[in-house]
Structures are given as structure tokens and as C-alpha cells.
Design an enzyme around this catalytic site. Structure first.
Site, PDB file in Angstrom:
ATOM      1  NE  ARG A 103      28.824  85.164  85.838  1.00  0.00           N
ATOM      2  CZ  ARG A 103      28.239  85.518  86.983  1.00  0.00           C
ATOM      3  NH1 ARG A 103      27.028  86.054  86.966  1.00  0.00           N
ATOM      4  NH2 ARG A 103      28.854  85.314  88.133  1.00  0.00           N
ATOM      5  NE  ARG A 121      32.753  72.453  84.042  1.00  0.00           N
ATOM      6  CZ  ARG A 121      32.946  73.759  84.196  1.00  0.00           C
ATOM      7  NH1 ARG A 121      33.985  74.346  83.675  1.00  0.00           N
ATOM      8  NH2 ARG A 121      32.076  74.489  84.851  1.00  0.00           N
ATOM      9  CG  ASP A 280      36.629  73.898  92.243  1.00  0.00           C
ATOM     10  OD1 ASP A 280      36.085  74.650  93.067  1.00  0.00           O
ATOM     11  OD2 ASP A 280      36.796  74.193  91.046  1.00  0.00           O
ATOM     12  CE  LYS A 324      34.015  80.882  88.808  1.00  0.00           C
ATOM     13  NZ  LYS A 324      32.846  80.404  88.017  1.00  0.00           N
TER      14      LYS A 324
HETATM   15  C1  PLP Z   1      32.628  80.449  86.801  1.00  0.00           C
HETATM   16  C2  PLP Z   1      31.413  80.235  86.073  1.00  0.00           C
HETATM   17  C3  PLP Z   1      30.803  81.268  85.348  1.00  0.00           C
HETATM   18  C4  PLP Z   1      31.405  82.656  85.255  1.00  0.00           C
HETATM   19  O1  PLP Z   1      31.416  83.305  86.464  1.00  0.00           O
HETATM   20  P1  PLP Z   1      32.148  84.737  86.595  1.00  0.00           P
HETATM   21  O2  PLP Z   1      32.179  84.983  88.046  1.00  0.00           O
HETATM   22  O3  PLP Z   1      31.314  85.691  85.836  1.00  0.00           O
HETATM   23  O4  PLP Z   1      33.483  84.583  85.976  1.00  0.00           O
HETATM   24  C5  PLP Z   1      29.627  80.987  84.703  1.00  0.00           C
HETATM   25  N1  PLP Z   1      29.053  79.771  84.752  1.00  0.00           N
HETATM   26  C6  PLP Z   1      29.617  78.746  85.440  1.00  0.00           C
HETATM   27  C7  PLP Z   1      28.922  77.441  85.469  1.00  0.00           C
HETATM   28  C8  PLP Z   1      30.814  78.945  86.121  1.00  0.00           C
HETATM   29  O5  PLP Z   1      31.365  77.924  86.786  1.00  0.00           O
END
Ligand code: PLP
Ligand code: SF4
Length: 355
Positions: A103, A121, A280, A324
Site C-alpha cells: 500500500r 503531518r 505521534d 504501525k
Molecule cells: C498508516 C499508513 C498506511 C496504511 O496502513 P494500514 O495499517 O493499512 O491502515 C499506509 N501508508 C502509510 C505511509 C501510513 O502511514
């Protein structure tokens, strides 16, 4: 432009303290923010008329804290940084962050209708410049074309819905040209701060994507108004699923009753509480952070009172770009002096202050 048009409401939002006169009376701590010359360096100030009304009175205090800055934003702790997630380190092309294999996140716009005082951010949501350029869209689309392992694209910022309908539709179309198979996640606070932004015309533009989720950012049950409920309904009636991320914030929602009522209220509106995030380590947000011990206790408490469906995942974005991680409230991490010690999924060790 029609009367009551969201663009009118957006352009009339309050960005100067003088304009608050007669609406709210600034406390000495709030006034000190505006009187400090360094505030030109800070996260900009903007609040919508709609959200300001919700801030009124004693009961509105948890909302007011999210919208009206105080001088505490000038307190920087040694372990805080402007870019706590180290977004920049994971950016292969401008405005695209590819931190996890499957992702990626596109910083569509750096404008917001209301600048959340707890924003992490904040180095990006500077209110200057605005949407991504045509060149940046093309570069991001090409990167996504060449990286088929990316299955989800988060549209974030700033607030992607600060773009007009057609401009946002154009971003989607350019990317869909190369990747019909992507799942989009539109991350927005507009349903909370400017619900009139959600219109049938917007929904029409979003429908070009075969798979698109909306991720909202409700932090307090008082944000669940008839107006925001209507905005949520517009997405849901169009077959667009909605989930919500909440940030745990001191003095805003760090009590079990507020959290329970928020998650029950979201569930009732068919919105899945997705994440409950520990704050954060963004510079100038120390006054919002809930000590981890207390966060764990809160999560233990609300889990007893909420259904599995209403309970979000408690998570922390490790400082220094660690990524995360899910926090298990009955499984406390190791403590070393002033810090908790965590291991990232990649096996690296990260510290988070216990405070
Ligand atoms: C939080 C985040 C995501 C998505 O993470 P999920 O755990 O799938 O919600 C994707 N890229 C970045 C940079 C993030 O900070
Ligand atoms: S809407 Fe999001 S990006 Fe904008 S100020 Fe709030 S938290 Fe930050």
C-alpha cells in the site's frame, strides 16, 4: 455559485483571530499563540463556522482544543520531530509515500478546511502551495503502474477534499488509466469539519473508482451531528464503505465514556471504528499526548464495554519511521527507564517515551 455552496463556506472560514471576536473569547493561553511572532512557523490557523459553533460552551471544550491553538504548540521536546513518521525517507517520487509493500499514500493536497491542532503531518499541512501538479500526478501514476504489488492507494494530505470535485476526479482517472485494480482509501476530515463538502456531485466523481473506501477522522461524540451524519449517509447510500480513525487526545477524548459513546455512535451510523491511534511524537503536540500507561488502561476499560465490531484496533506509529504496530492492552511492552521498548515488524527496536 449557489448560496450555501461548500466553496463559499470554505472560503469564509476563519483564519485570523480578529474574526473570532463576538464568537468566542480567547483564553490567555490561546491569545498567547496568536501574539507569538513564531506562529508564522507553526501549523496555520483555520476553523470553519460550522465547527466553531460546536466548540461553544463548557461541553464544546474537547472540540475547541482541536481547533483553537494555544501557546503550548511552541513547546518542543527533545524527542519530538517535524516528521515523526519519516515520510520523506519513503518517498520514491514527489508526494507518494511507499512505506509498506502493498500500500502507498499520495499527498493529494496540503490544504485543510480546519487545521487540527494535534496534526502529526504538520510539516506537510502547511497551508501554502496546494494540490499536486499534473506532473506529480503523472509521476505517481507511472510509479503505481510499475509497482503492481501496491494494491491500495491512500489519498491523504492535508485533506484531499480541499480539491474541487473535478480536480479530484481527474487524479482518480489518471491513476485508474494505469491501475483499474487499485483499491482507493480517501482519508478526509471534511465530514467532521465541513460536512457540506459532501455533495451528490462529489459522490458522482468518486464513483469512477471501482473500489473506494472513505476513512474519516471523528475524535469526539459531539462531532456526530445531523450534518455529519448526513454526509456519512451520502457515501453509504452510494455504496462507498466508511471507516474511522480516532487519535487518542488528552483533554479531548481520554475518558472511557467519550470513547464508548463515539464508537457506538459511529457503528450506529454504519461506520466501522478502524484505528484508535496513540499520538505521534510530532513537535508541539506534547500537551495532547496521553501517557501510554493511561492509554492502555483506557483501552482495557472500553473493550469490556464495546462489541467486537464497535472496538477499533489500538495502534501506534513507531517514531523514526518504524511503522504501525498493534498494541495489545493486556500485554505491556518492556520498559527501560523513561521509555517503552517496541519491536517493529522488521525486528528493529524503537523507543516511545512513557512520560
Ligand atoms: C498508516 C499508513 C498506511 C496504511 O496502513 P494500514 O495499517 O493499512 O491502515 C499506509 N501508508 C502509510 C505511509 C501510513 O502511514
Ligand atoms: S485534516 Fe488531517 S492533515 Fe489536515 S490538519 Fe487535520 S489531521 Fe492534519
Amino acid at each position: 455559485m449557489e448560496k450555501g455552496d461548500w466553496k463559499e463556506e470554505y472560503s469564509k472560514r476563519i483564519t485570523r483571530p480578529e474574526k473570532l471576536a463576538g464568537k468566542i473569547t480567547l483564553s490567555p493561553e490561546e491569545r498567547a499563540f496568536f501574539n507569538n511572532p513564531e506562529n508564522s512557523q507553526a501549523l496555520p490557523f483555520a476553523v470553519t463556522e460550522y465547527y466553531l459553533k460546536l466548540c461553544a460552551g463548557e461541553s464544546g471544550l474537547p472540540l475547541r482544543k482541536q481547533a483553537i491553538p494555544t501557546e503550548r504548540e511552541f513547546q518542543f521536546l527533545p524527542y519530538e520531530t517535524g516528521d515523526p513518521l519519516e515520510d520523506n525517507r519513503f518517498s520514491p517520487v514527489p508526494r507518494l509515500i511507499h512505506r509498506y509493500p502493498n500500500r502507498a499514500l499520495l499527498l493529494v493536497s496540503n490544504l485543510c478546511a480546519l487545521y487540527c491542532r494535534h496534526c502529526f503531518r504538520r510539516h506537510f499541512a502547511q497551508g501554502k502551495g496546494s494540490r499536486l501538479s499534473n506532473k506529480e500526478i503523472t509521476q505517481a501514476a507511472q510509479y503505481l503502474r510499475d509497482h503492481g504489488e501496491i494494491k491500495e492507494l491512500l489519498l491523504s494530505g492535508g485533506d484531499p477534499l480541499s480539491l474541487g470535485d473535478r480536480d479530484l476526479g481527474e487524479v482518480l482517472k489518471q491513476i485508474l488509466l494505469h491501475r483499474r485494480d487499485l483499491t482507493f482509501r480517501l482519508c478526509t476530515r471534511m465530514p467532521v469539519v465541513l460536512p457540506s463538502r459532501i455533495t451528490p456531485a462529489l459522490i458522482e466523481e468518486l464513483k469512477v473508482a471501482p473500489s473506494l473506501w472513505v476513512i474519516t477522522h471523528f475524535n469526539h461524540p459531539l462531532e456526530l451531528t445531523p450534518e455529519s451524519s448526513r454526509a456519512l449517509r451520502l457515501f453509504l447510500e452510494a455504496g462507498i464503505p466508511v471507516a474511522n480513525q480516532t487519535v487518542l487526545l488528552r483533554g479531548v477524548n481520554d475518558d472511557p465514556d467519550s470513547l464508548v459513546s463515539l464508537f457506538e455512535g459511529l457503528l450506529y451510523r454504519k461506520v466501522k471504528p478502524y484505528y484508535l491511534l496513540q499520538g505521534d511524537l510530532a513537535a508541539g503536540t506534547a500537551h495532547f499526548r496521553v501517557p501510554l500507561d493511561k492509554s492502555y488502561a483506557l483501552v482495557r476499560d472500553i473493550r469490556k464495554r464495546l462489541s467486537g465490531l464497535a472496538m477499533p484496533v489500538f495502534a501506534l506509529d513507531l517514531p523514526g519511521g518504524g511503522g504501525k504496530i498493534v498494541l495489545q492492552e493486556d500485554f505491556l511492552p518492556e520498559r527501560e527507564g523513561e521509555d517503552y521498548i517496541f519491536q517493529s515488524p522488521e525486528g528493529k527496536v524503537f523507543r516511545y517515551p512513557a512520560e
